[in-house]
Design a protein around this motif. Structure first.
Motif, PDB file in Angstrom:
ATOM      1  N   VAL A 151       0.853  -1.164  -0.054  1.00 56.64           N
ATOM      2  CA  VAL A 151      -0.138   0.072  -0.027  1.00 56.64           C
ATOM      3  C   VAL A 151       0.797   1.410   0.084  1.00 56.64           C
ATOM      4  O   VAL A 151       0.695   2.144  -0.775  1.00 56.64           O
ATOM      5  CB  VAL A 151      -0.910  -0.129   0.979  1.00 56.64           C
ATOM      6  CG1 VAL A 151      -1.620   1.132   1.481  1.00 56.64           C
ATOM      7  CG2 VAL A 151      -1.976  -1.142   0.943  1.00 56.64           C
ATOM      8  N   GLU A 152       1.999   1.159   0.534  1.00 50.31           N
ATOM      9  CA  GLU A 152       2.728   2.281   0.966  1.00 50.31           C
ATOM     10  C   GLU A 152       3.469   2.779  -0.484  1.00 50.31           C
ATOM     11  O   GLU A 152       3.985   3.820  -0.968  1.00 50.31           O
ATOM     12  CB  GLU A 152       3.957   2.185   1.962  1.00 50.31           C
ATOM     13  CG  GLU A 152       3.396   2.262   3.448  1.00 50.31           C
ATOM     14  CD  GLU A 152       4.213   1.695   4.399  1.00 50.31           C
ATOM     15  OE1 GLU A 152       5.530   1.497   3.996  1.00 50.31           O
ATOM     16  OE2 GLU A 152       4.120   2.095   5.631  1.00 50.31           O
ATOM     17  N   ASN A 153       3.661   1.461  -1.284  1.00 48.21           N
ATOM     18  CA  ASN A 153       4.421   1.702  -2.695  1.00 48.21           C
ATOM     19  C   ASN A 153       3.289   1.727  -3.886  1.00 48.21           C
ATOM     20  O   ASN A 153       3.698   1.817  -5.033  1.00 48.21           O
ATOM     21  CB  ASN A 153       5.136   0.741  -2.824  1.00 48.21           C
ATOM     22  CG  ASN A 153       6.418   0.794  -2.199  1.00 48.21           C
ATOM     23  OD1 ASN A 153       7.404   1.636  -2.681  1.00 48.21           O
ATOM     24  ND2 ASN A 153       6.574   0.301  -0.798  1.00 48.21           N
ATOM     25  N   GLY A 154       1.849   1.878  -3.708  1.00 48.57           N
ATOM     26  CA  GLY A 154       1.039   2.154  -4.732  1.00 48.57           C
ATOM     27  C   GLY A 154      -0.017   1.129  -4.847  1.00 48.57           C
ATOM     28  O   GLY A 154      -0.884   1.462  -5.704  1.00 48.57           O
ATOM     29  N   THR A 155      -0.309   0.121  -4.060  1.00 42.77           N
ATOM     30  CA  THR A 155      -1.136  -0.797  -4.310  1.00 42.77           C
ATOM     31  C   THR A 155      -2.641  -0.018  -3.906  1.00 42.77           C
ATOM     32  O   THR A 155      -2.513   0.627  -2.761  1.00 42.77           O
ATOM     33  CB  THR A 155      -1.018  -2.276  -3.469  1.00 42.77           C
ATOM     34  OG1 THR A 155       0.131  -2.650  -3.825  1.00 42.77           O
ATOM     35  CG2 THR A 155      -2.363  -2.869  -3.300  1.00 42.77           C
ATOM     36  N   ARG A 156      -3.623  -0.310  -4.520  1.00 36.61           N
ATOM     37  CA  ARG A 156      -5.004   0.240  -4.067  1.00 36.61           C
ATOM     38  C   ARG A 156      -5.806  -0.499  -3.055  1.00 36.61           C
ATOM     39  O   ARG A 156      -6.706   0.067  -2.507  1.00 36.61           O
ATOM     40  CB  ARG A 156      -5.686   0.811  -5.465  1.00 36.61           C
ATOM     41  CG  ARG A 156      -4.882   1.599  -6.405  1.00 36.61           C
ATOM     42  CD  ARG A 156      -5.237   1.971  -7.588  1.00 36.61           C
ATOM     43  NE  ARG A 156      -6.678   2.343  -7.631  1.00 36.61           N
ATOM     44  CZ  ARG A 156      -7.609   1.845  -8.585  1.00 36.61           C
ATOM     45  NH1 ARG A 156      -7.052   1.575  -9.716  1.00 36.61           N
ATOM     46  NH2 ARG A 156      -8.506   2.341  -8.282  1.00 36.61           N
ATOM     47  N   LEU A 157      -5.616  -1.927  -3.278  1.00 39.75           N
ATOM     48  CA  LEU A 157      -6.656  -2.885  -2.422  1.00 39.75           C
ATOM     49  C   LEU A 157      -5.771  -4.013  -2.398  1.00 39.75           C
ATOM     50  O   LEU A 157      -5.150  -4.695  -3.229  1.00 39.75           O
ATOM     51  CB  LEU A 157      -7.964  -3.125  -3.443  1.00 39.75           C
ATOM     52  CG  LEU A 157      -8.712  -4.161  -2.812  1.00 39.75           C
ATOM     53  CD1 LEU A 157      -9.218  -3.505  -1.609  1.00 39.75           C
ATOM     54  CD2 LEU A 157      -9.978  -4.451  -3.553  1.00 39.75           C
ATOM     55  N   GLY A 158      -5.616  -4.635  -1.314  1.00 37.40           N
ATOM     56  CA  GLY A 158      -4.879  -6.067  -0.930  1.00 37.40           C
ATOM     57  C   GLY A 158      -5.862  -6.727  -0.063  1.00 37.40           C
ATOM     58  O   GLY A 158      -6.374  -6.214   0.922  1.00 37.40           O
ATOM     59  N   TRP A 159      -5.545  -8.066  -0.018  1.00 31.72           N
ATOM     60  CA  TRP A 159      -6.293  -9.009   0.756  1.00 31.72           C
ATOM     61  C   TRP A 159      -5.319  -9.833   1.338  1.00 31.72           C
ATOM     62  O   TRP A 159      -4.341 -10.534   0.509  1.00 31.72           O
ATOM     63  CB  TRP A 159      -7.496  -9.947   0.057  1.00 31.72           C
ATOM     64  CG  TRP A 159      -8.501  -9.287  -0.491  1.00 31.72           C
ATOM     65  CD1 TRP A 159      -9.103  -7.968  -0.407  1.00 31.72           C
ATOM     66  CD2 TRP A 159      -9.228  -9.715  -1.438  1.00 31.72           C
ATOM     67  NE1 TRP A 159      -9.940  -7.611  -1.184  1.00 31.72           N
ATOM     68  CE2 TRP A 159     -10.403  -8.621  -1.912  1.00 31.72           C
ATOM     69  CE3 TRP A 159      -9.292 -10.973  -2.046  1.00 31.72           C
ATOM     70  CZ2 TRP A 159     -11.241  -8.760  -2.865  1.00 31.72           C
ATOM     71  CZ3 TRP A 159     -10.328 -11.109  -3.238  1.00 31.72           C
ATOM     72  CH2 TRP A 159     -11.343 -10.229  -3.520  1.00 31.72           C
ATOM     73  N   MET A 160      -4.912  -9.759   2.668  1.00 38.46           N
ATOM     74  CA  MET A 160      -4.190 -10.805   3.084  1.00 38.46           C
ATOM     75  C   MET A 160      -5.076 -11.991   4.029  1.00 38.46           C
ATOM     76  O   MET A 160      -5.733 -11.532   5.052  1.00 38.46           O
ATOM     77  CB  MET A 160      -3.143 -10.359   4.542  1.00 38.46           C
ATOM     78  CG  MET A 160      -2.110 -11.106   4.749  1.00 38.46           C
ATOM     79  SD  MET A 160      -2.398 -12.563   5.995  1.00 38.46           S
ATOM     80  CE  MET A 160      -2.344 -11.846   7.358  1.00 38.46           C
TER      81      MET A 160
END
Length: 183
Positions: free
Chosen positions: A126-135
């Motif tokens: 996210v800090e590098n540009g990911t807009r959405l992530g699922w862990m």
């Protein structure tokens, strides 16, 4: 290692999986269990079907390497990059660990993964540009949803996950996937 040296190192050791963190440390990635791989494949199938209908970008598997703006080279379990962003890469860049951060990433926790390590990795995306992530944490039976504004929500394992505004119309019924036994 320089960027070129790391790329060559990975090519020479192509039977192993590596990542490099933002400090230059090499991380050896272990193979996943059958349960993790099966869940990854099931989710990938839903994503592929969405992609075939919508076609707004490209999905990538866990063998794809991305050089993030902080210098880390990461390989999410599943990732997606929108068409506009992807069009900025030339063919030569596509044949290396491209300097691009996926718009969407999924990490599925395996027994060999530390929960904190994956949470930190998601924050890094996210800090590098990911807009959405699922862990997706198979062991705590929770899904940590990371958004570009820095917010994180925790969903139950039987949730229907949404692609929100990043992957419009995408719904992943994680609950129904995890109730099916692996035969």
């Amino acid at each position: 290692m320089s960027e070129d040296e790391f790329f060559q190192f990975c090519q020479l050791n192509d039977t192993l999986e590596f990542e490099k963190d933002s400090h230059g440390n090499i991380v050896i990635m272990s193979p996943t269990s059958l349960s993790t791989a099966s869940l990854n494949f099931r989710i990938g199938g839903v994503l592929f079907n969405w992609h075939e209908r919508i076609g707004l970008g490209e999905f990538f598997d866990s063998s794809s390497g991305f050089t993030l703006p902080n210098g880390a080279v990461r390989s999410p379990d599943i990732s997606w990059i929108g068409s506009g962003k992807l069009a900025q890469l030339n063919e030569e860049e596509r044949e290396r660990f491209a300097h691009i951060c996926p718009d969407f990433v999924i990490e599925i926790r395996s027994k060999s993964d530390s929960k904190q390590y994956l949470l930190d990795k998601m924050k890094e995306y996210v800090e590098n540009g990911t807009r959405l992530g699922w862990m997706i944490d198979r062991f705590d039976r929770k899904v940590h949803v990371f958004r570009e504004d820095g917010s994180v929500t925790i969903e139950n394992f039987d949730a229907v996950l949404s692609g929100e505004n990043v992957l419009p119309g995408l719904l992943v019924d994680l609950g129904s996937m995890t109730k099916k036994p692996v035969s």
